[in-house]
Scaffold this motif. Sequence first.
Motif, short mmCIF file in Angstrom:
data_model
loop_
_atom_site.label_atom_id
_atom_site.label_comp_id
_atom_site.label_asym_id
_atom_site.label_seq_id
_atom_site.Cartn_x
_atom_site.Cartn_y
_atom_site.Cartn_z
N ALA A 562 49.03 127.58 36.99
CA ALA A 562 49.40 127.89 35.14
C ALA A 562 47.95 127.64 34.52
CB ALA A 562 49.58 126.06 34.79
N ALA A 563 47.07 127.47 35.32
CA ALA A 563 45.53 127.25 35.30
C ALA A 563 44.80 129.09 35.33
CB ALA A 563 45.01 127.06 36.62
N MET A 564 45.99 130.09 36.54
CA MET A 564 45.77 131.57 36.30
C MET A 564 46.31 132.00 34.58
SD MET A 564 44.08 133.96 37.77
CE MET A 564 43.54 133.48 39.12
N ALA A 565 47.22 131.28 34.94
CA ALA A 565 47.90 131.94 32.58
C ALA A 565 47.17 131.25 32.21
CB ALA A 565 49.27 131.42 33.54
N ALA A 566 46.19 130.27 31.71
CA ALA A 566 45.57 130.30 30.93
C ALA A 566 44.68 130.75 31.16
CB ALA A 566 45.43 128.77 30.39
N ALA A 567 43.84 130.85 32.24
CA ALA A 567 42.55 131.47 32.24
C ALA A 567 42.59 133.01 31.60
CB ALA A 567 42.01 131.47 34.00
N ILE A 568 43.81 133.91 32.17
CA ILE A 568 44.02 135.43 32.19
C ILE A 568 44.41 134.98 30.56
CG2 ILE A 568 45.12 137.60 32.31
CD1 ILE A 568 45.65 135.79 34.54
N ARG A 569 44.93 134.18 29.31
CA ARG A 569 45.02 134.35 28.16
C ARG A 569 44.06 133.78 27.55
NH1 ARG A 569 49.89 130.92 29.10
NH2 ARG A 569 47.98 129.09 28.65
N SER A 570 42.52 133.08 28.24
CA SER A 570 41.21 133.41 27.27
C SER A 570 40.43 134.76 27.37
CB SER A 570 41.10 132.64 27.86
OG SER A 570 40.20 132.79 29.36
N SER A 571 41.07 135.78 28.15
CA SER A 571 40.47 137.04 28.02
C SER A 571 38.86 136.67 28.51
CB SER A 571 40.32 137.52 26.66
OG SER A 571 41.64 138.50 26.44
N ASP A 572 38.98 135.50 29.45
CA ASP A 572 37.55 135.39 29.70
C ASP A 572 37.15 135.56 30.96
OD1 ASP A 572 35.38 134.38 30.83
OD2 ASP A 572 35.29 132.70 29.26
N ALA A 573 36.66 136.50 32.29
CA ALA A 573 36.58 137.23 32.83
C ALA A 573 35.72 135.63 33.83
CB ALA A 573 36.42 138.51 33.43
N ASP A 574 35.06 135.47 33.72
CA ASP A 574 34.42 134.16 34.40
C ASP A 574 35.50 133.63 34.43
OD1 ASP A 574 31.96 135.53 34.39
OD2 ASP A 574 31.06 134.83 32.35
N LEU A 575 35.82 132.75 33.80
CA LEU A 575 36.98 131.64 34.11
C LEU A 575 38.20 132.50 35.14
CD1 LEU A 575 37.40 128.80 32.77
CD2 LEU A 575 39.03 129.95 31.07
N VAL A 576 38.33 133.38 35.12
CA VAL A 576 39.52 133.75 35.94
C VAL A 576 39.21 134.30 37.18
CG1 VAL A 576 41.57 135.85 36.67
CG2 VAL A 576 40.60 135.68 34.14
N TYR A 577 37.90 134.50 36.88
CA TYR A 577 37.03 134.23 38.34
C TYR A 577 36.85 132.99 39.20
CZ TYR A 577 35.33 139.36 39.34
OH TYR A 577 35.37 141.01 39.11
N PHE A 578 36.48 132.55 38.13
CA PHE A 578 36.50 130.27 38.56
C PHE A 578 38.07 130.43 39.20
CE2 PHE A 578 37.42 126.11 37.34
CZ PHE A 578 36.25 125.21 38.53
N VAL A 579 38.67 130.82 38.89
CA VAL A 579 40.14 129.81 38.91
C VAL A 579 40.65 130.73 40.53
CG1 VAL A 579 42.84 130.19 39.37
CG2 VAL A 579 41.56 129.95 37.46
N ILE A 580 39.80 132.32 40.49
CA ILE A 580 40.36 132.93 42.50
C ILE A 580 39.63 132.41 42.96
CG2 ILE A 580 39.61 135.46 42.97
CD1 ILE A 580 40.17 136.62 40.17
N PHE A 581 38.29 131.88 42.81
CA PHE A 581 37.72 131.26 43.84
C PHE A 581 37.89 130.09 44.06
CE2 PHE A 581 33.43 133.80 41.40
CZ PHE A 581 34.43 134.99 42.33
N HIS A 582 38.28 129.35 42.86
CA HIS A 582 38.71 128.46 43.60
C HIS A 582 40.05 128.64 44.88
CE1 HIS A 582 41.63 124.03 43.49
NE2 HIS A 582 42.79 124.70 43.39
N LEU A 583 41.35 129.07 44.32
CA LEU A 583 42.33 129.62 45.37
C LEU A 583 41.63 130.07 46.51
CD1 LEU A 583 44.70 131.36 42.18
CD2 LEU A 583 44.81 129.18 43.16
N PHE A 584 40.63 130.81 46.35
CA PHE A 584 40.24 131.69 47.50
C PHE A 584 40.24 130.31 48.64
CE2 PHE A 584 36.90 133.32 50.53
CZ PHE A 584 38.08 133.92 50.98
N LYS A 585 39.29 129.23 48.61
CA LYS A 585 39.00 128.52 49.27
C LYS A 585 40.20 127.03 49.42
CE LYS A 585 34.25 127.94 46.92
NZ LYS A 585 33.61 127.41 46.09
N ALA A 586 41.46 127.03 48.40
CA ALA A 586 41.96 126.42 49.13
C ALA A 586 43.08 126.56 49.34
CB ALA A 586 42.47 125.38 47.25
#
Length: 841
Positions: A562-586
């Motif tokens: 859901a976080a990834m979908a919300a970040a993509i809907r916002s069209s904010d690349a930095d926000l998508v990267y934020f989710v990607i980095f979280h997933l990479f660590k988690a």
Amino acid sequence: MNLHIHPSSEWHAMQDTFYRKHRIYQMQWAELDLQKFRVAASSFGGPIALLRDDRQLLEAGAGPLLDSDIRIYSSSGRLIGKVEYEGLHIAAFSWNAREQLVCVQEDGNVRVISLDDSQRHRKHNDRSQVESFSLGTEARERRIIDVRFWDQGLVAMTADYRLIYVNDIGEPKPRMLADAHITEMPRAWTVVPPHLTLSHHVEVLVASGQTIVTVDAAGVQDQLLEQGPYTCISVSPNGRLVALCSELNRIQVVSMDFQRSFSEYSHDIPGDDALNIAWCGSDAAVASFPTQAVLIGPFGDTLSFPHESPVHLVQELDGVRMFNAMEHSFLSKVGSDSMNVFQIGSTAPAALLYDALDSMRSHSARADEIVRSIGDDMTQAVDACIAAAGVEPLVEYQQSLLRAASLGKSFLAMYNGDKLVDMCRQLRVINALTAYDVGLPVSLMQFQSLPFEDWVQRLLSRNHHQLALRICRYLDQPVDQVYIHWACAKIHASTTLDDDALYRVLRARFEQLQPNGVSSYVDIAEVANACGYQRLAIRLLQHEPRASNQVPLLISMGQDEAAMAAAIRSSDADLVYFVIFHLFKALPLGEFFQTISRSRVASQLFEKYCTDQGAPVLEDYYYQEDAFAKSARLIIKDNLAERDVGKLIANLKVALKILHNDKAAATEARAVDSQISLLQAQHQLERETPGHTFVGLPLNQTLAQCLVLGNYSRAGKLRTEFKVPERRYYWIKLRALVQRRDWVELARLANAKKSPIGYRPFVDECILALQYQEAAKYITRCESPTERAQLYLKIGFYHEAVFAASQARDIDLLRQIHAAAQDPTLQHDISQMIDQMSAHG
């Protein structure tokens, strides 16, 4: 008027100045013996915290209130919260500017507790999550024995009498003050906040022996006093004066530099020692004694206010609040406007206007006479009545003063009534805050000194949501803050409703109060998640308009998709990267790859980041996703700078093997295969021709290099092997032979068969090499007479140019040759040709 208590009846004269002691509340709490408690009262009419004084011995069964809990009361004595404090002994506690209770433990740990925390604990009987920090290793090792506070910070004293200060509790950075070399517990000490010092750094005044020393971070200064030892020290609100009380109950008011004394007072009652000193404004001090409170004026005059039990003093901007177990009072200086209206025998315009209102209510004709006598001073009278209403604590007199102002305004043609309206609105809010059930006694000056949002927050922290909502609407202020806090409180208080029922309740209230809902749902969702209502939190977040608030909370809830979908809907690349980095660590690496591969945007951004940063994890991602072409491209890109031919060929073979797994990459596979063959041939050429570099050159440059070196046979083999088109090969060989100056081989190339590129390139290349004789050999093979004439003219072969131009019968070209030629005979012949051609036109 039927007003039974005249304001001046509460006035106390000190020379030509009056002070007023007005009882605000009869305390609602049970008859407590405050001497058995440690007390901390907040300014701006804030709450009162009580903690049993464990330094006193108590009888068994002394009462249910004598436990280890911190009980929090309103200023009217109504219980509004309780904190079940577990931990070490509390060295000291006080309220900060945000109405948070700051508790400093002996081990140096500091807990910051809000009113919300205390109320939730009282309702739910669970531990509240509070802010905390430590004063450092020194505090833990040496132990804290006492603390002094100001609105934003604190200074703590350790058991060896060293001082540790924190300038901002919101961002605590504990630091040590200079060592004052104190050898025994000071009888008194206080803090001078940074905003009151010349250095803008915190200073501490410590009673040491017969004198007082000033301690700051830079050093220690002895003030060289001799009247000590001192038991009380208090700094005035403007930082210009200091009130000192000696062991003999002799109180002095001196300048901040201790060079001048302004007033003195000696309290001669034996055993009646001063308990505390606070300031009433900036020029009068109030000393609390066991049986009375004494106001010490600027010139040594005093006023006494007897009490049945000791009072606690709370310093305010415009006075002092005094409370004990029985009552809560406010002592303040009477302003000039109130004196003009209410002083006995006053003939000021404001007093006359007030009398006119009284006469008008009595239907007396004297009212008109009084109004006429005011004359041009009516504006002054109206302003004074409005100002006097602002400082009047009794509602009846507020109303009378405002009615008098309204009466006077009706006789003024140009008076702006906004001042009167604003005062009415503010007093109505202040009276609502001062009510017994709210318990926020504030004056107009106090109300105006804080932002309106702070007062709303203070109401919300006491769960007065309805009153806060009414005040916001009354003053046309935003109400989002009220809705959000109400929703959070509703979630905290709900014990029987499930997620769906709670959602329906909240949505129904939001739609009822505000059709568009609140501006942000993230705070409500955060509370819902913390209380175990995760489905409710997710549904609330669907209404959150700002993805930057929505995404972090979804991540903290474990709703990664859901976080990834919300970040993509916002069209904010930095926000998508934020989710990607979280997933990479988690997540484990394989699960991470599967997660981001489900989103085209996320996978593309991940690939871009890894490509830009050169991250090796991209190779693993391509391998798991069976992205053969991309994996091969990555290998090729990584080996572009490889200088070891053997390694380069081996890695390209790996890439080729990967490409063979992808039928759609057949073209790329053929290109890589050709590149491997070329590299092998180039490597062989370098071994055959030492000193020359072939590896890394394109095929065309490799052929050219072979031809320049005269290795014609090898060049021919490469042409055949790589199926170089004939036209391209002719161009490469032509330029290489001209560069080599091999005119024999060039002629052989031209004569071998008809040139696929024509013979004009032969001419041009020879001209560029300044080989005009060689160029002339190939001009004759150009088919167009005009083209031959132009080329002959270009290399200076004028006779041949004339002959070709005459064949083309091009008069303009002949004229160009005539102009360029320097031979008179040739020029004459050209002129004759031009004439003949012109005659036969």
